[in-house]
Design an enzyme around this catalytic site. Structure first.
Site, short mmCIF file in Angstrom:
data_model
loop_
_atom_site.label_atom_id
_atom_site.label_comp_id
_atom_site.label_asym_id
_atom_site.label_seq_id
_atom_site.Cartn_x
_atom_site.Cartn_y
_atom_site.Cartn_z
CB SER A 20 42.54 44.00 48.67
OG SER A 20 43.69 43.18 48.58
CE1 TYR B 2 43.88 46.88 44.18
CE2 TYR B 2 45.10 45.49 45.71
CZ TYR B 2 43.99 45.70 44.89
OH TYR B 2 43.02 44.73 44.80
#
Length: 257
Positions: A141, A154
């Site tokens: 990401s 995350y």
């Protein structure tokens, strides 16, 4: 037919980016192994591919469970004879600063986002090493490169995926295996849309705020990321090795005035 004759295993392909990639890979000639922990959504992906004339099979497995992953890969090899592309797409989000996150929530994010990549790659790699070819795509990401409030677990998991990708490439280049990472920005998947609508009093304002961070002025779609995954899966990216591919609307390296 950019994937003609190839077999692709896509984890977490019951919805969102995984489903879009599965459909696109099938349209480009691949036989697709659809994997998800949710049998209902996974079968729906297969049905969509079949309706378009593509070839796909669903194999249910939780990517955090070693025995389940080994069986997933065993059944995939039995069905199709080989695996040319592994797209480690399965993942979950996590919200909270470090002091806010409970241990079980932290472990859940790490288990799915890191352990899942490790276990699936570990089971697939011996087959790719034997055939001396393969493309592995790991879902990282853009948050691996930037700071974002209350996304500690995350961001840690996706940073680890990016680092793992580079290390894997060094280890497996000699077998003709390429390992690259996708780094999307905010993508309007069903998961993200549901999260925004359930977590904010004014979801539309929240969406507008997210769009304002993008140089593109809009959010990405699952199909945008699927196109990038297709490039990494295909022989067109044969000179990309251990590389991050950004698909983030300009979030990482741009800033609106």
């Amino acid at each position: 037919m950019r994937l003609q004759g190839k077999v692709a295993l896509i984890t977490g392909s019951g919805s969102g980016i995984g489903r879009a990639a599965a459909a696109l890979f099938a349209r480009e000639g691949a036989s697709v192994i659809v994997n998800d922990v949710d049998e209902t959504t996974g079968q729906q992906t297969v049905e969509q591919i079949a309706a378009l004339g593509g070839q796909a099979a669903f194999i249910q497995a939780d990517v955090t469970q070693p025995d389940a992953v080994e069986l997933l890969v065993k059944r995939a090899i039995e069905r199709f004879g080989r695996i040319d592309v592994l797209f480690n797409n399965a993942g979950i989000s996590g919200v909270g600063a470090i002091h806010e996150i409970e241990l079980d929530a932290w472990d859940r994010v790490m288990n799915v986002n890191i352990r899942g990549v490790y276990l699936t790659s570990k089971s697939v790699l011996p087959h790719m090493m034997e055939q001396r070819s393969g493309s592995i795509i790991n879902m990282s990401s853009c948050i691996a490169e930037i700071g974002l409030a209350r996304r500690a677990s995350y961001s840690a998991s996706k940073g680890a995926v990016l680092a793992l990708t580079k290390s894997m490439q060094v280890d497996y280049a000699k077998y003709g295996i390429r390992v690259n990472a996708l780094l999307p920005g905010t993508i309007m998947t069903p998961f993200v849309e549901n999260y925004l609508r359930s977590s904010y009093d004014d979801p539309e304002a929240a969406i507008a705020s997210l769009k304002s961070r993008q140089l593109s002025g809009d959010l990405g779609t699952p199909e945008d990321v699927a196109q990038a995954a297709l490039f990494l899966a295909s022989d067109e990216s044969k000179f990309m090795m251990g590389s991050p591919l950004y698909m983030d609307g300009g979030v990482t390296f741009g800033k609106n005035a």
